[in-house]
Structure formats: structure tokens, C-alpha cells
Design a protein around this motif. Structure first.
Motif, PDB file in Angstrom:
ATOM      1  N   PHE A 151     -13.197   6.787  52.566  1.00 29.61           N
ATOM      2  CA  PHE A 151     -14.276   6.218  53.376  1.00 29.61           C
ATOM      3  C   PHE A 151     -14.719   4.894  52.760  1.00 29.61           C
ATOM      4  CE2 PHE A 151     -18.953   6.003  54.194  1.00 29.61           C
ATOM      5  CZ  PHE A 151     -18.851   5.618  55.530  1.00 29.61           C
ATOM      6  N   VAL A 152     -14.952   3.899  53.631  1.00 26.89           N
ATOM      7  CA  VAL A 152     -15.346   2.562  53.185  1.00 26.89           C
ATOM      8  C   VAL A 152     -16.584   2.147  53.972  1.00 26.89           C
ATOM      9  CG1 VAL A 152     -14.630   0.141  53.014  1.00 26.89           C
ATOM     10  CG2 VAL A 152     -12.926   1.960  52.751  1.00 26.89           C
ATOM     11  N   GLY A 189     -14.470  -4.849  52.214  1.00 25.57           N
ATOM     12  CA  GLY A 189     -14.240  -3.553  52.854  1.00 25.57           C
ATOM     13  C   GLY A 189     -12.999  -3.530  53.726  1.00 25.57           C
ATOM     14  N   GLN A 190     -12.757  -4.604  54.473  1.00 32.60           N
ATOM     15  CA  GLN A 190     -11.610  -4.607  55.384  1.00 32.60           C
ATOM     16  C   GLN A 190     -10.298  -4.432  54.617  1.00 32.60           C
ATOM     17  OE1 GLN A 190     -10.601  -8.457  57.339  1.00 32.60           O
ATOM     18  NE2 GLN A 190     -12.254  -9.389  56.188  1.00 32.60           N
ATOM     19  N   LEU A 191     -10.230  -5.008  53.417  1.00 35.19           N
ATOM     20  CA  LEU A 191      -9.006  -4.865  52.617  1.00 35.19           C
ATOM     21  C   LEU A 191      -8.962  -3.510  51.921  1.00 35.19           C
ATOM     22  CD1 LEU A 191      -8.619  -8.319  50.852  1.00 35.19           C
ATOM     23  CD2 LEU A 191      -7.161  -7.349  52.642  1.00 35.19           C
ATOM     24  N   ALA A 192     -10.105  -3.064  51.416  1.00 36.77           N
ATOM     25  CA  ALA A 192     -10.145  -1.782  50.711  1.00 36.77           C
ATOM     26  C   ALA A 192      -9.587  -0.681  51.607  1.00 36.77           C
ATOM     27  CB  ALA A 192     -11.576  -1.462  50.284  1.00 36.77           C
ATOM     28  N   GLY A 193     -10.024  -0.673  52.852  1.00 31.78           N
ATOM     29  CA  GLY A 193      -9.550   0.350  53.775  1.00 31.78           C
ATOM     30  C   GLY A 193      -8.061   0.225  54.070  1.00 31.78           C
ATOM     31  N   GLN A 194      -7.602  -1.003  54.255  1.00 33.58           N
ATOM     32  CA  GLN A 194      -6.181  -1.185  54.576  1.00 33.58           C
ATOM     33  C   GLN A 194      -5.287  -0.793  53.397  1.00 33.58           C
ATOM     34  OE1 GLN A 194      -5.189  -4.652  57.349  1.00 33.58           O
ATOM     35  NE2 GLN A 194      -7.159  -5.289  56.517  1.00 33.58           N
ATOM     36  N   LEU A 195      -5.754  -1.035  52.190  1.00 31.14           N
ATOM     37  CA  LEU A 195      -4.968  -0.621  51.020  1.00 31.14           C
ATOM     38  C   LEU A 195      -4.856   0.901  50.965  1.00 31.14           C
ATOM     39  CD1 LEU A 195      -6.298  -3.084  48.276  1.00 31.14           C
ATOM     40  CD2 LEU A 195      -4.116  -3.189  49.520  1.00 31.14           C
ATOM     41  N   ALA A 196      -5.956   1.581  51.325  1.00 32.46           N
ATOM     42  CA  ALA A 196      -5.928   3.048  51.325  1.00 32.46           C
ATOM     43  C   ALA A 196      -5.013   3.560  52.438  1.00 32.46           C
ATOM     44  CB  ALA A 196      -7.342   3.598  51.491  1.00 32.46           C
ATOM     45  N   VAL A 247     -11.563   5.919  57.003  1.00 33.87           N
ATOM     46  CA  VAL A 247     -12.715   5.883  57.895  1.00 33.87           C
ATOM     47  C   VAL A 247     -13.678   4.809  57.384  1.00 33.87           C
ATOM     48  CG1 VAL A 247     -14.641   7.251  58.812  1.00 33.87           C
ATOM     49  CG2 VAL A 247     -12.425   8.352  58.354  1.00 33.87           C
ATOM     50  N   GLY A 248     -14.249   4.059  58.320  1.00 32.02           N
ATOM     51  CA  GLY A 248     -15.162   2.991  57.912  1.00 32.02           C
ATOM     52  C   GLY A 248     -16.497   3.080  58.622  1.00 32.02           C
ATOM     53  N   SER A 249     -17.504   2.442  58.032  1.00 30.56           N
ATOM     54  CA  SER A 249     -18.775   2.316  58.724  1.00 30.56           C
ATOM     55  C   SER A 249     -19.153   0.837  58.769  1.00 30.56           C
ATOM     56  CB  SER A 249     -19.873   3.127  58.035  1.00 30.56           C
ATOM     57  OG  SER A 249     -20.157   2.585  56.767  1.00 30.56           O
ATOM     58  N   GLY A 278     -13.521  16.305  54.507  1.00 24.98           N
ATOM     59  CA  GLY A 278     -14.322  15.797  53.384  1.00 24.98           C
ATOM     60  C   GLY A 278     -13.857  14.416  52.962  1.00 24.98           C
ATOM     61  N   VAL A 279     -14.512  13.870  51.942  1.00 25.79           N
ATOM     62  CA  VAL A 279     -14.198  12.523  51.448  1.00 25.79           C
ATOM     63  C   VAL A 279     -13.633  12.636  50.035  1.00 25.79           C
ATOM     64  CG1 VAL A 279     -15.187  10.295  50.780  1.00 25.79           C
ATOM     65  CG2 VAL A 279     -16.005  11.446  52.860  1.00 25.79           C
TER      66      VAL A 279
END
Lengths: 286, 286
Positions: free
Chosen positions: B98-99, B107-114, B122-124, B163-164
Motif C-alpha cells: 500500500f502506498v 508514491g507513483q514510482l514506489a507503487g510501480q516498483l512493487a 494499492v494506493g490512496s 492485509g498489508v
């Protein structure tokens, strides 16, 4: 509140309450376990236990120290201090290490391991007697009574003038908040227990945002996840005890009937050192 | 409040306000820096900067992408996502990541790396437009608008049914508390920012005690401590961008006079992607 529910379910009439205990084999149908051998593991709060999975038992080497040590400094509390301080806290010579519940089962060892690493070690406890014990017997550099200090932050400031690099947290709550305020850059916090938070509504951590600018790491752990380190830990801790580098204090109550009072007293902090209940004689002393 | 004081001190009339920027060398007395070369580093909020310590500048390879990328995805925000997600979060295929602030600079990169690591991501974010962008353009598995959800815990429950496992925290506060309640055993939280806590009195973390029974690790970090990873990061991120494995969105405002509005708007969350201010033309596009 969750805890209370769990305890109610655990304490059923007629049901054996498991506890980590030392025992001597009285009868055995299991290969590799001979009558008279000493073992430790999950037995019951009782004088005689039936163990259906003997593989869960560990044999005791009585030459390593008092057999009770196998459920204190040479057992889970010892491994907890070892992993939480050395693997997670990673104390470096010259750093300041703070330990709460510092005269307790785990805290007393956590602090001594940090002292052996060359750190300034400071502890907190809930009575003046414990504070003296921590400095005089456990050889911490300083200690304070958290119950009589007006301000935890002030106490930490006085006893940790260079800030806190490693915090071995047994209590959580206000003390953790105070340590966060005194934590040094790259500080490490091993969260072993949060006894202040076990009942009632948590007050919440106020200083948590210090974490980013201090680049700090906070890690919660449960010792069952680290059992693979036990075989490396045992001979090391036994050698430190034998050499007197580490000392260990147990607070032993005698008698099966005194278990409830011993347990409640431990939760109230009456014990000085690891609280144990002795329900039989020690065959190595006969 | 500390932040406000610091800003007040930083914004002095007549004083250059340093900012990470891209520039082209106009004149040079420094060996190794030729007129016309493109560099990035701390310059000023101005059209022409005097750099007295050119060793602090990095040269730009314009073949790696837009030159502005050197102060976005190929610069500090990129390295922040890379270190915070891969080194501290350590996402494992099949886990849920979750980001927060998921459409932002980091954040946009953190999520794409995951996502590249095989995780459910999942992002907010703070608007429905951003939520759509996160799912459609950044290819997260799910996203939600934290401003319109009745309960953050409910939203996390819905979007992270398993869960996260890893939380890349850009915001702190209530969201961190909600994630702690949904965190899985051995969960990791990288705390990159706590924008919700930068003003006013912190409300305090309520669910912090989850840390022990979840054996979770929370680590705050500041990217300046990880500059040694830059040279390994740069070619990797450039290759992912070139291959389209990772996309990156910038939100560019033009004009030196619009800097204050651009900055305030960014703090208010008006930007979609990394906010940059363009104060001159891009010589690689001429």
C-alpha cells in the motif's frame, strides 16, 4: 480487553495450563528420553506432566548452571535479550543504550549485553530497590525509578546526556514517547513488550513523527520467530555466565498453591528478576 | 511549528533560496565543466545561478529521457522510491503493498516498483481524478480517495483483503494508524514523509502496539543517507522507463513568478505527479 478474554478462555477448570518448565523424566515410552534425564519445554502448571510430543522438549545440560536457568537466562528470556539487543538493537561501542523494565527477566540481560558491547547502559524500573540493584548488581551505568520521576523526558535527559541510540522497549506507552524525543539519528528501538498498553485504551504515541528526521527503525519481535538462533545463543550465554561477564537474578516462589499470587505479583512488578515457581526439588542439588 | 520557523528563516529578502534544479552551463571556470553542458543539483530559484562548489553538480545524460527527469524520476524522488520500497519495504511477489500519496512525486514510482516485484499494489490519494490516474495510468491494482472514504480501515479492508505487507508511508497520522490495524505479520513500513503531521499537534498513533504481535518493522529514512546507491539506481530506473515498465508523470508550471503559487498548490495537493517549475527553455528540444 482482548487479553482478558483470552485469559478467561485459557483458564478452564480441569484443563492443564501450559507453562515453560523444567522437569525430570519419571517414565518414558519415547526413544531417546531416559528416566532421570532433565528436560525443559512446555509442561503444565502441575507436579507431574504427561508429554505426548516429546520432540518439543529440550534436554538440559546441568553443567551449564542452575537447571532453572533453562527457563530464564539460558532459555527464552535469554534468547529474547540476545536477539532483541544484538540482532535488532545492534549496539556499537560508545553508544548509549536504554532498557526499560531493566531488572526483569529479559531487561537485566539486554542491558548487560549492551554493556559488554562497550555502551553506556541506562535502565528504568519501578522501585528504588530495583534501581539500586540495576546499578550495583547488574552494573548498568545509571538507572532511575520511573514511578517517582516527575518527567520521563527529564530523567532520560539527565541519565542519557548524549541521547539514546538503542532502546530495548519492554513497556511501550509514555516511556516509548519519551525515548522517541531523546532518540539519536539512526536510533534503533527493539520492541519486546508493551506492558503499559496491555490493559485499557492506548493513549497513542505522540512523538512518532520523530522517526523520519531521525531515520530511526522500530522493530517489534516475538522470540518464537528466532528459534533458529538458539543453538548459537546457548553456549555463548553459558560462557558469559560462567566467566561472570553476565550475572542473572531469579525471583523464586515455592509451592504450587502460590502460582496465582506469584503471577499476579509479577504483573504488579513485585519480583526482582525473573519470577519462577518451584514445585519440586532440584535433583542436581541432592 | 518547527517547520514554519525554519521556512521563515529560509525565506529572507535578497537571499537565494536553493532548490534542486536542472541548468545549462553558461560560463565556467571549473575544470571538467564545459559551456553548454547540462547539469543538475542545488541551484537557486532563479534564471541564472552562480555555483561555487561545482563538485556538488551532476552531469545530465540527455539520452536517458527528458532532462527534467533528473530532478524527478531519475533524481532524488526516484531514488527515494527505490530505496524506500526495495531496500526497506522488501516487497515479495504475492504480497500486498500500500502506498499513500500514490500519485505524487515518490508514491507513483514506489507503487510501480512493487508491482514489478509481483505484488498487489494499492494506493490512496486526495481526489477521484488522482484515483483514476493511479489505476489507469500507473497501473496500480486499486486506489481510493482518502478524503471521501468514511473509514480508512474499511477502505483498506476492501482494497487489501489479504492485509498489508508493505506500507510506503508518505503521510503519517490517521492513515498510518489504519494501516497498523491491517498490517500482516512481519509487515514492513517505510516512513518517507508524514505530511499530515507537519502542522498542528500530532494526534498520536493509537495502534502502535500492534507492532509486537505483528513483528513489524517501521523505518524512517531520509534519502541523503543513501546517496551511495545513486549510481546503481540511475541506469536501472532509466532502463525501466525506456522499456515502459515504469511510467512517470510530472506536473509542470511555467514561470518564475508562479513559484509561490506552485509551491503552495503542491502542499494543497493540486498537482498530479511531481510538481516542477520551468523557468527557461529545454535546450534538448530546440
Amino acid at each position: 480487553m482482548k487479553g482478558a478474554t483470552a485469559y478467561a478462555a485459557a483458564f478452564e477448570l480441569g484443563k492443564v495450563i501450559p507453562v515453560r518448565a523444567v522437569g525430570q523424566i519419571e517414565r518414558s515410552n519415547a526413544q531417546g528420553f531416559e528416566v532421570g534425564e532433565l528436560v525443559w519445554g512446555f509442561l503444565g502448571w502441575e507436579q507431574y506432566s504427561l508429554v505426548s510430543d516429546p520432540i518439543s522438549l529440550r534436554k538440559i545440560d546441568p553443567t551449564l548452571g542452575s537447571i532453572s536457568y533453562n527457563i530464564s537466562c539460558l532459555g527464552m528470556p535469554g534468547l529474547t535479550a540476545y536477539v532483541g539487543m544484538l540482532d535488532l538493537g545492534r549496539p556499537v561501542a560508545g553508544e548509549t543504550v536504554f532498557v526499560s523494565a531493566a531488572s526483569g527477566a529479559v531487561g537485566q540481560l539486554a542491558g548487560q549485553l549492551a554493556r559488554m558491547a562497550g555502551c553506556r547502559v541506562v535502565g528504568s524500573a519501578g522501585s528504588d530497590e530495583k534501581v539500586r540493584h540495576i546499578v550495583e548488581k547488574l552494573r548498568f551505568d545509571a538507572a532511575f525509578n520511573y514511578k517517582t520521576e516527575e518527567s520521563l523526558e527529564r530523567a532520560l535527559e539527565m541519565h542519557c546526556p548524549a541521547g539514546v541510540d538503542v532502546y530495548f522497549d519492554n513497556v511501550g506507552g509514555d516511556m516509548l514517547d519519551a525515548v522517541l524525543a531523546r532518540l539519536n539519528t539512526f536510533g534503533r528501538i527493539s520492541v519486546c513488550g508493551q506492558i503499559s498498553e496491555y490493559e485499557g485504551t492506548p493513549k497513542g504515541l505522540k512523538n512518532f513523527s520523530a522517526l523520519v528526521h531521525k531515520r530511526a527503525a522500530i522493530t517489534g519481535f516475538i522470540i518464537y520467530d528466532h528459534m533458529d538462533k538458539f543453538d548459537a545463543f546457548l553456549p555463548k550465554m553459558a560462557a558469559w555466565l560462567a566467566a561472570g561477564d553476565v550475572v542473572y537474578y531469579e525471583d523464586i516462589v515455592e509451592g504450587l498453591d502460590r502460582i496465582p499470587a506469584a503471577f499476579i505479583g509479577m504483573l504488579r512488578g513485585e519480583n526482582l528478576g525473573k519470577r519462577l515457581v518451584k514445585v519440586g526439588s532440584d535433583p542436581t542439588l541432592q
